[in-house]
Design an enzyme around this catalytic site. Sequence first.
Site, PDB file in Angstrom:
ATOM      1  N   HIS B 424     -76.284   4.469  26.781  1.00 50.44           N
ATOM      2  CA  HIS B 424     -76.164   3.177  26.103  1.00 50.44           C
ATOM      3  C   HIS B 424     -75.558   3.357  24.717  1.00 50.44           C
ATOM      4  CE1 HIS B 424     -77.692  -0.162  23.578  1.00 50.44           C
ATOM      5  NE2 HIS B 424     -77.342  -0.890  24.634  1.00 50.44           N
ATOM      6  N   ARG B 530     -68.967  -9.294  27.641  1.00 49.74           N
ATOM      7  CA  ARG B 530     -70.347  -9.226  28.154  1.00 49.74           C
ATOM      8  C   ARG B 530     -71.197 -10.266  27.451  1.00 49.74           C
ATOM      9  NH1 ARG B 530     -69.150  -3.002  27.369  1.00 49.74           N
ATOM     10  NH2 ARG B 530     -68.188  -4.094  25.633  1.00 49.74           N
ATOM     11  N   ASN B 737     -68.476   2.054  35.974  1.00 51.06           N
ATOM     12  CA  ASN B 737     -69.729   2.692  35.527  1.00 51.06           C
ATOM     13  C   ASN B 737     -70.776   2.554  36.625  1.00 51.06           C
ATOM     14  OD1 ASN B 737     -68.409   2.971  33.127  1.00 51.06           O
ATOM     15  ND2 ASN B 737     -69.642   1.498  32.003  1.00 51.06           N
ATOM     16  N   CYS B 800     -62.791  -2.272  34.413  1.00 52.66           N
ATOM     17  CA  CYS B 800     -63.391  -2.550  33.108  1.00 52.66           C
ATOM     18  C   CYS B 800     -64.527  -1.592  32.794  1.00 52.66           C
ATOM     19  CB  CYS B 800     -63.875  -3.987  33.034  1.00 52.66           C
ATOM     20  SG  CYS B 800     -65.207  -4.353  34.177  1.00 52.66           S
TER      21      CYS B 800
END
Lengths: 846, 846
Positions: B424, B530, B737, B800
């Site tokens: 993160h 996001r 991801n 993305c």
Amino acid sequence: MAKLKLPVPPGFTISTKVCEYFYENNKKIPKKIIQQAKKELAVIEKITKKKFGDSSNPLLVSVRSGSKISMPGMMDTILNLGLNDKTVLALKNKTSNGRFAKDSYRRLIQMYANVVLGIEAHFFEELIENYKLTKGVIQDTELEEDDWDGLIKNFKEIIKEKTKKDFPQDINEQFLGAISAVFLSWNSKRAKTYRKINYIPDHWGTAVNVQTMVFGNMGENCATGVAFTRNPSTGKKELFGEYLINAQGEDVVAGTRTPKNLISMKKSMPKIFKELKKIFHLLENYYRDMQDIEFTVENNKLWMLQTRSGKRTAKAAIKIAVDMVQEKLISTKEAVLRIDPNTLDTLLHPTLDEKTEKKIIASGLPASPGAASGKVTFSAEEAERLKEQMQDIILVRIETSPEDINGMHAAKGILTARGGMTSHAAVVARGMGKPCVSGSSEIKIDYENKFFISGNYKIKEGDMITIDGGSGKVMLGKVPTVKVDISGDFSKLMKWVDKFRKLKVRTNSETPIDTKTARDFGAEGIGLCRTEHMFFDEKRIISVREMILSKTLSDRKKALSKLLPYQKGDFLEIFKIMNGLPVTVRLLDPPLHEFLPKTDKDIDDIAKALNISHNDIKARIIELHEQNPMLGHRGCRLGISFPEIYEMQCQAIFEALAQCKKQKIKLVIPEIMIPLVSTAAEIQILRNLVDNIAKKIQKEHSIKIKYYVGTMIELPRAAIRAKDIAKYADFFSFGTNDLTQTTFGISRDDSGKFLNDYVDNKIFNKDPFVSIDERGVGELIKIATERGRDQKKSLKLGICGEHGGDPASIEFCEKSKLNYVSCSPYRVPIARLAAAQAYLKKKIKI
Amino acid sequence: MAKLKLPVPPGFTISTKVCEYFYENNKKIPKKIIQQAKKELAVIEKITKKKFGDSSNPLLVSVRSGSKISMPGMMDTILNLGLNDKTVLALKNKTSNGRFAKDSYRRLIQMYANVVLGIEAHFFEELIENYKLTKGVIQDTELEEDDWDGLIKNFKEIIKEKTKKDFPQDINEQFLGAISAVFLSWNSKRAKTYRKINYIPDHWGTAVNVQTMVFGNMGENCATGVAFTRNPSTGKKELFGEYLINAQGEDVVAGTRTPKNLISMKKSMPKIFKELKKIFHLLENYYRDMQDIEFTVENNKLWMLQTRSGKRTAKAAIKIAVDMVQEKLISTKEAVLRIDPNTLDTLLHPTLDEKTEKKIIASGLPASPGAASGKVTFSAEEAERLKEQMQDIILVRIETSPEDINGMHAAKGILTARGGMTSHAAVVARGMGKPCVSGSSEIKIDYENKFFISGNYKIKEGDMITIDGGSGKVMLGKVPTVKVDISGDFSKLMKWVDKFRKLKVRTNSETPIDTKTARDFGAEGIGLCRTEHMFFDEKRIISVREMILSKTLSDRKKALSKLLPYQKGDFLEIFKIMNGLPVTVRLLDPPLHEFLPKTDKDIDDIAKALNISHNDIKARIIELHEQNPMLGHRGCRLGISFPEIYEMQCQAIFEALAQCKKQKIKLVIPEIMIPLVSTAAEIQILRNLVDNIAKKIQKEHSIKIKYYVGTMIELPRAAIRAKDIAKYADFFSFGTNDLTQTTFGISRDDSGKFLNDYVDNKIFNKDPFVSIDERGVGELIKIATERGRDQKKSLKLGICGEHGGDPASIEFCEKSKLNYVSCSPYRVPIARLAAAQAYLKKKIKI
């Protein structure tokens, strides 16, 4: 096959396609169908005229649903359609039976109002009851024409009041209303729920049957009844049914009058009884299955209204199938195809006594079948303690974790507040064959004060409850259970099953008890022996923890060496039971933190026992904590990081085999399974490790051991890279639980939160953790199968996820040409049956 | 191209294939090669004889590694091979230079002992230094023949003592030893580490170059040197090098003597200098690149020993490429292909001043480039508070979570003890363009007492540290930084880049600042906005929490209506900046529990603010807790369960557009992205939702808005079912991801625990979260691309995930025919360059 000649009232059918059209076109019936129906009705009209004379033009028909199976909430029948204020008089005149005509009319109004116009039945029933009270009579049959005239007036008033419209006098309007009502009932809430539970597709739709009326209510030489050609509860070949003299269909079902046993008809209507018996025989011979039948007797003439295959219990299904083979009515293949594998579950587990009244206090998911009663306890330790005192326990947890295994073993059943059909509790319970109700969201557990609340009930620790893992119900107190007898029929059937079966059936097992059970149920090997389950025993967990808390390789090896004899002993016991059959041993899979203590008190205990500081243990727990343990440091990743763990496990396997050799026990063929592989390099490295240990032990004991090394295919990448991976694998076992989790990106432990929304929105037809998702997960399995066999023709393929015990998934496995399925011990017979059926269905298709 | 005529000593090369053989055959050199080498050596022998007379048979050669690139830990050169006790005397006689002969011999023994026999260099160096001390001299050149004789004796004794063998007098043994040493050095620990860090394949291997010796140490008319044809640091076209009179190669490098600037050779050896300049020019013209050169002058004759493309800084690389285009030496295409996109990072972020001395206290992963200094703080709130006081902060956390976003924004840089390159902290920091060092496992954080320990250092809250996100280093105190100037050359190059580029480059951004930065760097749209990041602002999070804690739909809607104006305002600002470009807005993705408070104190605050009981909040937190949040109730699953959330977000998007219209701002084309889709039904249902809101707002404002609806392909099932899904999608954006996480079954947050083991075991060549796994994840992307376009030819495809900014992955995207990549703002220029290179490479291959 010649068509049967039976006394059936003339009629016609409106097909299920019309139902489809109905829903796609704003609930309209196509004009073409209406026109066609009118033509057909004209034919019926002629017949009616002939019967009752042509002055009054009465058109008397019944309309009933023609769905493949009867379903709660579906409209069944509307009788006496075509009667109105005029035609009822004509009917009276022609039959000279005013009471009959008016009785028939009031029935139509009553049924129509309820079923088509949606007015609750009790309004009408109350009127009749009150009227009877006033008049001082008990039975409806005691009411005369005049009485019905008055009630008909009252009925019409209710309709006017509730719908602001009159009861339709137009015969066509009546008719179309009835047809629409059948279609509409397809989507009644109850029908939808029933379909959801039973996985019946919504798109099937219902047909509509229209028949010329025959009347069971014209007098004492009239009757109506329902019957099964064999006993649907026991399967015994005997007449089983009920009837009523001077009545119409709904009287038998509704319970307003008490119907008589069909046997008594032998005396009351001997001719009809004889004819009926003959027809039952004809029908069974024609349809070659037990039939569920409706009939009417009109003026001493028998009319057959409906027949369809009858519902039956699992026990009856088996008896009927076996009997019919012996009667040469059906072949053994057909017998095998007749039994729904899922229903066998009810035969293999004890069930609640049907006769006892039950106080249901909560419900959840039917996670593992069987019933169990016991005292509520909220901790695994307490369950173990009480077990030693010979008490029956129900373990109640918010959710269970691997730490609870011993407590689950000690308990009679498990109840959880969270978790789906494939939660930890559900999977483990099914594996143990223990009843489990999971995800009972109604119950709120207070661990601290040791009670749970469900609705108005507060259940304290020590209170007795009963759970039914077959229905998901939780009941107050102890409800007695009965152990269903697995009769000789069962084993006869299973012999036929095995004759037609190509897929081998193995079991998932890691304890001697489970292994024995599975063998008794016919398992042909172990498809998944989860070695980590062997680590949770009280005597071992301390060494496991010591190993995990070790800071150096040599400390870790020291701790592992303490585990070696236990692990070796476990294998030895299992190998003895399996006596030469293949045993797939999966090396350690779960992340190490699963073995560490959770509470401060437990940490203190371990700290003392291992002479490590509390803080050191805590630090290690924090260090090992994972955001997403399902995707964490587990499976072969442990074997790569800590090869010494896998080395110990392999040593235990091979030394156990050496021991077997010494004891002259037939050697099983171990299939050592490397979990969670996603690259060829992983299995290459770890296969090497296994081979090295095997070489060493074989040399030490101067023996030769045959073994295989393979992998689980449980990650999408493994499926895609199957060709590389197969270079180093002798077998693939599809771990469809994890493969489903990763393919969908859904954690099965967490899926409960949205699974209902997904089923409600028809995104899932079936929980993909219960039945394999053929279009997604299935395609990955196909890819892996093709690519794996492309590399190595001899590659052995199996499945060891929960799906291995699900009949629909087993059918997929057969289609995909796998070699075996593996399931929990209690599902082995189900899998055997499903495998045979899958093979037979495939052959039929070809 | 004609071969260059240069004064190169005769010699030959042993190819890299021999290195491969060497490692596959127990480190043996094949006989065939030895025989061939002997033949070649015979030729060299002739030359040597001619040079030094034939009485003594000396064979004087150098052996050096011929690997493609110089690598730390690789053996460079052994000079003077062929000298032994006999030949050294012959050399002395023939050259009449005893000092030269003995100096050469002792150098051989010293180098050989160190490089081939593995005796540490300091043993020999200390002997020389002590001897010089005793004798009272400073420079090696002051030592005479006798001195070297003595030292040679001592050197031999060391070898005897350490290896129990004499220094080899056999010339063949020397020769083979040297070759083996080159091969062995390929796998030295340092070389392996270097390759690992720089993704250089282990299988390349090294060649070996053997050359006739030329001597730079025969006297004052001899010299040896190294040079670059242009300045490797600035790129300026100028001579750049060093040399030493009367010396051999290692003297220049070793630092025992201080070499002179090459410019001074113009005076000391004007003829040679002129010749050298000419050769440099020839070489640059021949190789069309800046060269890194080694040369020797022997008795006033220049010999060229080696040339290869020179290493250079990013800045120099750009200047050289642009200059060479202007010099017409290379084409613009070649210029574009010359720049390593990854090196651009160092140009775009401020870097530490090289001249300052640094006290390194820890190191971790270079997670987000750039350097930053600030006071240590351990909580996000504290970081925000201090930011308001205009203080520079480094946020130090065990790991970060979405709750820390504001604190991360407030901090100058982020340091974490756990988490990989795609944790993160790393992802968010890269997105913000903020320096970050992640996974620094050396540091132990004590949140309670507010300090961290690293080795012997104890760093308290408020202490000043500096982190370098480009190298992963953590330093004590404030190290000054310099902002690298992006010169005109950079923009010239980028113009060429855009000429050759087919892939569009978008950015991942959700704040006006990031959006502006990305636009300045040339982003052509937003590929991922996001929306959840917009929820963490202090003023909004309370409404978000209110929404989550709502018990009824109407309460939830009330809370959402409070969020609407914020969300609308966010979009409006971003839409204004993007001024007509496409903007992909992803609807809410993370599980709701991520927004809930974690500590009891926070719960109390929320409880007060929302007038809910502490226990109610706690119960909801427990209820929402997930075992594996990555696979939990998130993405479109939230949209299915709580459509009102997505409705609010869509309303905000369309109302922001209506506002733009009113303000006459060029309308962006919103691409509304539904996350975590795995079935066609999900996107079908949610597309419907979007369309309905769009219709409503368009009607309310009487406007027409162009928009697209699409999905992320981030689950294996979505890739497989791409054909169904494309029915309802205008675009796919590969969320690589999550697709990597689910395809491998690896949680990137947890992967740090075993990633090193995986790289060490060569299971991963590269972290699949950094560079796309083409063989696994890549195949799923290909499947999705084919199946999606099969359904809908116009389907727009992008990526993305973090891979959108990784050059190797961008090359894959170009090969896979995607339409665009999207990356964090600071990687936009890198992506542009990588996209151009990918296109050019593809064209070259075709």
